[in-house]
Design a protein around this motif. Structure first.
Motif, mmCIF file in Angstrom:
data_model
loop_
_atom_site.group_PDB
_atom_site.id
_atom_site.type_symbol
_atom_site.label_atom_id
_atom_site.label_comp_id
_atom_site.label_asym_id
_atom_site.label_seq_id
_atom_site.Cartn_x
_atom_site.Cartn_y
_atom_site.Cartn_z
ATOM 1 N N LEU A 299 0.939 -1.388 -0.024
ATOM 2 C CA LEU A 299 0.062 -0.051 -0.133
ATOM 3 C C LEU A 299 0.870 1.466 0.061
ATOM 4 O O LEU A 299 1.398 1.468 0.660
ATOM 5 C CB LEU A 299 -0.940 0.234 1.133
ATOM 6 N N VAL A 300 0.579 2.083 -1.110
ATOM 7 C CA VAL A 300 1.258 3.272 -1.113
ATOM 8 C C VAL A 300 0.715 4.711 -0.424
ATOM 9 O O VAL A 300 -0.105 4.286 -0.597
ATOM 10 C CB VAL A 300 2.032 3.647 -2.293
ATOM 11 N N ASP A 301 0.921 5.256 0.616
ATOM 12 C CA ASP A 301 0.434 5.995 1.310
ATOM 13 C C ASP A 301 -0.318 5.127 2.068
ATOM 14 O O ASP A 301 -1.261 5.548 2.495
ATOM 15 C CB ASP A 301 -0.612 7.314 0.716
ATOM 16 N N LEU B 42 -5.341 4.954 2.968
ATOM 17 C CA LEU B 42 -5.557 3.969 2.076
ATOM 18 C C LEU B 42 -6.201 2.638 3.821
ATOM 19 O O LEU B 42 -7.168 1.906 3.484
ATOM 20 C CB LEU B 42 -4.732 2.613 1.856
ATOM 21 N N SER B 43 -5.516 3.492 4.847
ATOM 22 C CA SER B 43 -5.562 2.690 6.194
ATOM 23 C C SER B 43 -7.376 2.126 6.616
ATOM 24 O O SER B 43 -8.035 1.364 7.128
ATOM 25 C CB SER B 43 -5.185 2.727 7.503
ATOM 26 N N ARG B 44 -8.163 3.579 6.006
ATOM 27 C CA ARG B 44 -9.320 3.697 6.350
ATOM 28 C C ARG B 44 -10.364 3.044 5.634
ATOM 29 O O ARG B 44 -11.676 2.955 6.042
ATOM 30 C CB ARG B 44 -10.782 4.693 6.351
ATOM 31 N N LEU B 45 -9.860 2.393 4.870
ATOM 32 C CA LEU B 45 -10.834 0.583 3.292
ATOM 33 C C LEU B 45 -11.083 0.090 3.489
ATOM 34 O O LEU B 45 -10.285 -0.542 4.443
ATOM 35 C CB LEU B 45 -9.828 1.268 2.389
ATOM 36 N N ARG B 46 -12.170 -0.571 3.890
ATOM 37 C CA ARG B 46 -12.580 -1.885 4.076
ATOM 38 C C ARG B 46 -12.497 -2.680 3.338
ATOM 39 O O ARG B 46 -12.856 -2.179 1.995
ATOM 40 C CB ARG B 46 -14.115 -1.312 4.669
ATOM 41 N N VAL B 47 -12.452 -4.107 3.737
ATOM 42 C CA VAL B 47 -12.562 -5.041 2.155
ATOM 43 C C VAL B 47 -13.747 -5.901 2.448
ATOM 44 O O VAL B 47 -13.618 -6.802 3.711
ATOM 45 C CB VAL B 47 -10.812 -6.236 2.288
ATOM 46 N N HIS C 286 -12.521 0.296 -4.522
ATOM 47 C CA HIS C 286 -12.062 1.248 -3.735
ATOM 48 C C HIS C 286 -11.481 2.303 -5.567
ATOM 49 O O HIS C 286 -11.067 3.793 -4.305
ATOM 50 C CB HIS C 286 -11.061 1.672 -2.569
ATOM 51 N N GLY C 287 -11.567 2.462 -5.987
ATOM 52 C CA GLY C 287 -11.488 3.045 -7.121
ATOM 53 C C GLY C 287 -9.726 3.691 -6.997
ATOM 54 O O GLY C 287 -9.056 4.811 -7.741
ATOM 55 N N LEU C 288 -8.578 2.291 -6.652
ATOM 56 C CA LEU C 288 -7.530 2.473 -6.325
ATOM 57 C C LEU C 288 -6.625 2.301 -8.145
ATOM 58 O O LEU C 288 -7.145 1.715 -8.938
ATOM 59 C CB LEU C 288 -7.471 2.013 -5.441
ATOM 60 N N LEU C 289 -5.438 2.657 -8.196
ATOM 61 C CA LEU C 289 -4.501 2.561 -8.659
ATOM 62 C C LEU C 289 -4.082 1.199 -8.695
ATOM 63 O O LEU C 289 -3.438 1.254 -7.319
ATOM 64 C CB LEU C 289 -3.625 3.864 -9.563
ATOM 65 N N MET C 290 -3.621 0.680 -9.503
ATOM 66 C CA MET C 290 -2.532 -0.981 -9.300
ATOM 67 C C MET C 290 -1.446 -1.186 -10.295
ATOM 68 O O MET C 290 -1.402 -0.737 -11.397
ATOM 69 C CB MET C 290 -3.478 -2.453 -9.776
ATOM 70 N N VAL D 10 5.846 -3.324 -9.838
ATOM 71 C CA VAL D 10 6.969 -2.549 -9.474
ATOM 72 C C VAL D 10 8.131 -3.623 -8.915
ATOM 73 O O VAL D 10 7.103 -3.991 -7.949
ATOM 74 C CB VAL D 10 6.450 -0.793 -8.986
ATOM 75 N N ASP D 11 8.575 -4.015 -9.439
ATOM 76 C CA ASP D 11 9.982 -4.854 -9.116
ATOM 77 C C ASP D 11 9.527 -5.830 -8.464
ATOM 78 O O ASP D 11 9.452 -6.071 -6.779
ATOM 79 C CB ASP D 11 10.420 -3.979 -8.114
ATOM 80 N N GLY D 12 8.294 -6.638 -8.983
ATOM 81 C CA GLY D 12 8.368 -7.999 -8.589
ATOM 82 C C GLY D 12 7.180 -7.948 -7.669
ATOM 83 O O GLY D 12 7.082 -8.604 -6.850
ATOM 84 N N ARG D 13 6.209 -6.349 -7.230
ATOM 85 C CA ARG D 13 5.052 -6.436 -6.253
ATOM 86 C C ARG D 13 4.329 -5.684 -6.668
ATOM 87 O O ARG D 13 4.544 -4.946 -8.167
ATOM 88 C CB ARG D 13 5.598 -6.159 -5.105
ATOM 89 N N PHE D 14 3.071 -5.742 -6.439
ATOM 90 C CA PHE D 14 2.261 -5.290 -6.877
ATOM 91 C C PHE D 14 1.607 -3.942 -5.487
ATOM 92 O O PHE D 14 1.788 -4.003 -4.482
ATOM 93 C CB PHE D 14 0.724 -6.257 -7.103
ATOM 94 N N GLU D 15 1.629 -2.882 -6.227
ATOM 95 C CA GLU D 15 1.109 -1.714 -5.185
ATOM 96 C C GLU D 15 0.004 -0.694 -5.455
ATOM 97 O O GLU D 15 -0.651 -0.585 -6.283
ATOM 98 C CB GLU D 15 2.263 -0.652 -5.864
ATOM 99 N N LEU D 16 -0.534 -0.627 -4.707
ATOM 100 C CA LEU D 16 -2.148 0.256 -4.748
ATOM 101 C C LEU D 16 -1.301 1.211 -3.980
ATOM 102 O O LEU D 16 -1.617 1.608 -2.690
ATOM 103 C CB LEU D 16 -2.950 -0.702 -3.592
ATOM 104 N N LEU D 17 -2.487 2.535 -5.332
ATOM 105 C CA LEU D 17 -1.656 3.748 -3.805
ATOM 106 C C LEU D 17 -3.443 4.429 -5.158
ATOM 107 O O LEU D 17 -4.047 4.132 -5.826
ATOM 108 C CB LEU D 17 -1.018 3.827 -4.987
ATOM 109 N N ARG D 18 -3.673 5.355 -4.070
ATOM 110 C CA ARG D 18 -4.567 6.537 -4.751
ATOM 111 C C ARG D 18 -3.925 7.449 -6.809
ATOM 112 O O ARG D 18 -3.048 7.746 -6.313
ATOM 113 C CB ARG D 18 -5.234 7.629 -3.791
ATOM 114 N N PRO D 19 -5.522 7.257 -6.953
ATOM 115 C CA PRO D 19 -4.438 8.298 -8.588
ATOM 116 C C PRO D 19 -4.702 9.675 -7.934
ATOM 117 O O PRO D 19 -5.070 10.094 -7.003
ATOM 118 C CB PRO D 19 -6.661 8.160 -8.729
#
Length: 92
Positions: free
Chosen positions: A44-46, A50-55, A75-79, A82-91
């Motif tokens: 999770l980037v930032d 993102l900590s308030r989002l629920r799944v 949640h309308g995030l970008l995925m 990068v370098d063998g990992r998946f990053e989730l971040l806000r647009p």
């Protein structure tokens, strides 16, 4: 006062089906649990934003790509990968 712990059987036995089941947990908790089974971690980037989002839902254990796509769509995030990992971040 006595309270009974009545866990949902489908959640408790999900590992037998190679699944991970979430019921309204925070995104960081879900990512931590999914990363237990993944070769390619989800990051999770930032994290604070993102900590308030629920799944909720049932996900295949070890499917980083599927879970990351689902969380991003939910949640309308970008995925991004990068370098063998998946990053989730806000647009931006």
């Amino acid at each position: 006062m006595v309270t009974l712990d009545r866990p949902r059987i489908d959640q408790v036995t999900a590992w037998k089906r190679s699944e991970v089941v979430f019921d309204d947990v925070s995104l960081p908790e879900a990512v931590t649990e999914m990363n237990r089974y993944n070769r390619e971690p989800i990051v999770l980037v930032d994290d604070a934003a993102l900590s308030r989002l629920r799944v909720s839902g049932s996900y295949r254990a070890g499917d980083s790509d599927g879970f990351a796509h689902a969380a991003a769509t939910l949640h309308g995030l970008l995925m991004r990968r990068v370098d063998g990992r998946f990053e989730l971040l806000r647009p931006q």
